[in-house]
Design a protein around this motif. Structure first.
Motif, mmCIF file in Angstrom:
data_model
loop_
_atom_site.group_PDB
_atom_site.id
_atom_site.type_symbol
_atom_site.label_atom_id
_atom_site.label_comp_id
_atom_site.label_asym_id
_atom_site.label_seq_id
_atom_site.Cartn_x
_atom_site.Cartn_y
_atom_site.Cartn_z
ATOM 1 N N THR A 23 0.717 -1.159 0.026
ATOM 2 C CA THR A 23 -0.027 -0.010 -0.128
ATOM 3 C C THR A 23 0.871 0.975 0.145
ATOM 4 N N VAL A 24 0.801 2.043 -1.252
ATOM 5 C CA VAL A 24 1.653 3.061 -1.064
ATOM 6 C C VAL A 24 0.880 4.332 -0.573
ATOM 7 N N THR A 25 1.656 4.979 0.507
ATOM 8 C CA THR A 25 0.972 6.016 1.394
ATOM 9 C C THR A 25 1.633 7.185 1.389
ATOM 10 N N LYS A 26 2.551 7.306 0.308
ATOM 11 C CA LYS A 26 3.061 8.616 0.347
ATOM 12 C C LYS A 26 2.051 9.961 0.142
ATOM 13 N N THR A 27 2.539 10.987 0.561
ATOM 14 C CA THR A 27 1.800 12.187 0.788
ATOM 15 C C THR A 27 0.383 11.983 1.553
ATOM 16 N N GLU A 46 6.715 3.751 1.001
ATOM 17 C CA GLU A 46 6.740 5.300 0.775
ATOM 18 C C GLU A 46 8.235 5.335 -0.177
ATOM 19 N N ASN A 47 8.110 6.771 -1.176
ATOM 20 C CA ASN A 47 9.131 6.886 -1.959
ATOM 21 C C ASN A 47 10.163 7.681 -1.249
ATOM 22 N N LYS A 48 10.006 8.377 -0.283
ATOM 23 C CA LYS A 48 11.088 9.345 0.235
ATOM 24 C C LYS A 48 11.394 8.992 1.636
ATOM 25 N N MET A 67 10.675 0.551 1.106
ATOM 26 C CA MET A 67 11.218 1.577 0.355
ATOM 27 C C MET A 67 11.180 1.357 -1.126
ATOM 28 N N ILE A 68 10.348 2.246 -1.905
ATOM 29 C CA ILE A 68 10.131 1.908 -3.091
ATOM 30 C C ILE A 68 10.513 2.851 -4.274
ATOM 31 N N GLY A 69 11.058 4.255 -3.650
ATOM 32 C CA GLY A 69 11.541 5.396 -4.608
ATOM 33 C C GLY A 69 13.025 5.463 -4.460
ATOM 34 N N LEU A 151 13.105 -8.780 -8.567
ATOM 35 C CA LEU A 151 13.280 -7.585 -9.472
ATOM 36 C C LEU A 151 11.908 -6.569 -9.209
ATOM 37 N N MET A 152 12.239 -5.193 -9.502
ATOM 38 C CA MET A 152 11.237 -4.432 -9.429
ATOM 39 C C MET A 152 11.132 -3.526 -10.953
ATOM 40 N N GLY A 153 10.034 -3.147 -11.323
ATOM 41 C CA GLY A 153 10.105 -2.654 -12.576
ATOM 42 C C GLY A 153 9.012 -1.487 -12.525
ATOM 43 N N MET A 154 9.186 -0.256 -13.131
ATOM 44 C CA MET A 154 7.962 0.717 -13.789
ATOM 45 C C MET A 154 7.892 0.795 -15.058
ATOM 46 N N ALA A 155 6.623 0.706 -15.542
ATOM 47 C CA ALA A 155 6.386 0.741 -16.977
ATOM 48 C C ALA A 155 6.168 2.276 -17.358
ATOM 49 N N GLY A 195 3.506 -3.274 -11.223
ATOM 50 C CA GLY A 195 2.044 -2.938 -11.099
ATOM 51 C C GLY A 195 1.815 -1.752 -10.018
ATOM 52 N N MET A 196 1.106 -0.783 -10.722
ATOM 53 C CA MET A 196 0.676 0.405 -9.773
ATOM 54 C C MET A 196 -0.756 0.273 -9.965
ATOM 55 N N SER A 197 -1.348 1.485 -9.592
ATOM 56 C CA SER A 197 -2.977 1.777 -9.670
ATOM 57 C C SER A 197 -3.348 1.469 -11.056
ATOM 58 N N GLY A 198 -2.671 2.252 -12.086
ATOM 59 C CA GLY A 198 -2.877 2.216 -13.485
ATOM 60 C C GLY A 198 -2.925 1.026 -14.189
ATOM 61 N N VAL A 211 2.133 -5.664 -5.854
ATOM 62 C CA VAL A 211 1.752 -4.512 -6.583
ATOM 63 C C VAL A 211 1.952 -3.244 -5.669
ATOM 64 N N ARG A 212 2.341 -2.444 -6.190
ATOM 65 C CA ARG A 212 2.561 -1.166 -5.386
ATOM 66 C C ARG A 212 1.445 -0.102 -5.701
ATOM 67 N N VAL A 213 0.307 -0.066 -4.978
ATOM 68 C CA VAL A 213 -0.895 0.795 -5.142
ATOM 69 C C VAL A 213 -1.080 1.681 -4.103
ATOM 70 N N GLY A 214 -1.218 2.861 -4.832
ATOM 71 C CA GLY A 214 -1.484 4.056 -3.769
ATOM 72 C C GLY A 214 -2.919 4.709 -4.226
ATOM 73 N N SER A 215 -3.076 5.369 -5.216
ATOM 74 C CA SER A 215 -4.442 6.111 -5.466
ATOM 75 C C SER A 215 -5.529 5.389 -5.780
ATOM 76 N N ALA A 216 -5.308 4.101 -5.900
ATOM 77 C CA ALA A 216 -6.577 3.362 -6.166
ATOM 78 C C ALA A 216 -7.120 3.108 -4.900
ATOM 79 N N GLU A 220 -6.468 10.410 -5.634
ATOM 80 C CA GLU A 220 -5.665 11.043 -5.996
ATOM 81 C C GLU A 220 -4.691 11.710 -5.157
ATOM 82 N N ARG A 221 -3.386 11.970 -5.178
ATOM 83 C CA ARG A 221 -2.571 12.594 -4.139
ATOM 84 C C ARG A 221 -2.665 14.045 -4.875
ATOM 85 N N THR A 222 -2.602 15.065 -3.730
ATOM 86 C CA THR A 222 -2.420 16.357 -4.096
ATOM 87 C C THR A 222 -1.180 16.573 -3.387
HETATM 88 C C1 LIG Z 1 3.687 6.534 -6.182
HETATM 89 C C2 LIG Z 1 4.444 5.072 -6.536
HETATM 90 C C3 LIG Z 1 3.640 3.852 -6.749
HETATM 91 C C4 LIG Z 1 2.171 4.097 -6.799
HETATM 92 O O1 LIG Z 1 1.450 4.962 -7.625
HETATM 93 P P1 LIG Z 1 -0.301 4.819 -7.630
HETATM 94 O O2 LIG Z 1 -0.343 5.172 -9.136
HETATM 95 O O3 LIG Z 1 -0.607 6.005 -6.904
HETATM 96 O O4 LIG Z 1 -0.764 3.709 -7.332
HETATM 97 C C5 LIG Z 1 4.255 2.710 -7.012
HETATM 98 N N1 LIG Z 1 5.342 2.549 -7.450
HETATM 99 C C6 LIG Z 1 6.416 3.929 -6.987
HETATM 100 C C7 LIG Z 1 7.782 3.629 -7.065
HETATM 101 C C8 LIG Z 1 5.709 4.912 -6.806
HETATM 102 O O5 LIG Z 1 6.496 5.969 -6.277
#
Ligand SMILES: *Cc1c(COP(=O)(O)O)cnc(C)c1O
Length: 223
Positions: A23-27, A46-48, A67-69, A151-155, A195-198, A211-216, A220-222
């Motif tokens: 669960t991505v809790t940043k912000t 968290e990413n920071k 730590m994901i960032g 491994l980790m990856g971001m599309a 995998g993230m929210s989208g 999967v690393r999911v925050g906004s779903a 949305e983050r402000t």
């Molecule tokens: C913010 C973040 C996510 C989650 O993003 P959402 O689109 O809110 O699910 C996943 N991975 C990383 C590395 C992020 O920084």
């Protein structure tokens, strides 16, 4: 109530795939994160570094912090005493630093190697060639206070599902081919963090185990 419902529908999708939710809790402030905790979740990302450390102190102790960032070497020391898994290891230099801090804290720190699969150059990570070179270099096996779990990856951030699918398939292919190889003793290919929210439903088809999911979950983050 909404957070709880969001969580339940995501867990329902993940369940048949045996995939874990980070669960991505940043912000988001501790009160909001507590709602996800009360719904039964324990793995938070968290990413920071600063935000991670601040929140850890304000939330229950049995939370597993990821730590994901992007992680700077001079900040490893702040999370080394407690971090559950570092997803974003993008160089051998960083890996050596994590090992050093692991040694100081008398613990073995679990890590994932981040692979650069996106089109965007802004994203971090090893190329496939760099990854193979790193594994063959014999350095990893000397780092007794780290364990590489996968491994980790971001599309690429795009609406083009086919592109996202192609990028996840690429990392899945690398993941599987490494799994079939002889790896250093402190390295295994068990977790694939994609995998993230989208795009997490696409990632599930490419073998995601996390999967690393925050906004779903939180909306949305402000910033
Ligand atoms: C913010 C973040 C996510 C989650 O993003 P959402 O689109 O809110 O699910 C996943 N991975 C990383 C590395 C992020 O920084």
């Amino acid at each position: 109530m909404e957070i709880k419902n969001n969580i339940q529908s995501i867990l329902n999708i993940l369940e048949p795939h045996n995939c874990k939710l980070i669960t991505v809790t940043k912000t988001h402030p501790p009160e909001i994160i507590q709602e996800a905790y009360d719904a039964g979740l324990r793995h938070f990302g968290e990413n920071k570094v600063q935000e991670l450390v601040d929140k850890k102190d304000q939330l229950p102790e049995d939370i597993k912090w990821h730590m994901i960032g992007h992680l700077q070497r001079n900040k490893v020391k702040y999370i080394a005493p407690f971090v559950h898994l570092i997803h974003s290891v993008d160089s051998l230099k960083l890996l050596k630093e994590i090992h050093k801090e692991g040694e100081k804290n008398d613990r073995i720190i679990s890590c994932l190697l981040q692979v650069h699969i996106a089109e965007e150059s802004s994203k971090f990570g090893f190329s496939e060639e760099e990854l193979i070179e790193a594994i063959q270099s014999d350095v990893i096996s000397t780092l007794g206070n780290i364990k590489i779990c996968g491994l980790m990856g971001m599309a690429t951030f795009t609406d083009n599902e086919e592109q996202v699918r192609m990028e996840f398939e690429k990392i899945n292919r690398i993941f599987k081919s490494l799994s079939a190889n002889i790896l250093p003793a402190n390295m295994e290919m068990k977790e694939l963090s994609i995998g993230m929210s989208g795009d997490f439903e696409i990632a599930l088809e490419s073998g995601s185990t996390m999967v690393r999911v925050g906004s779903a979950i939180f909306g949305e983050r402000t910033y």
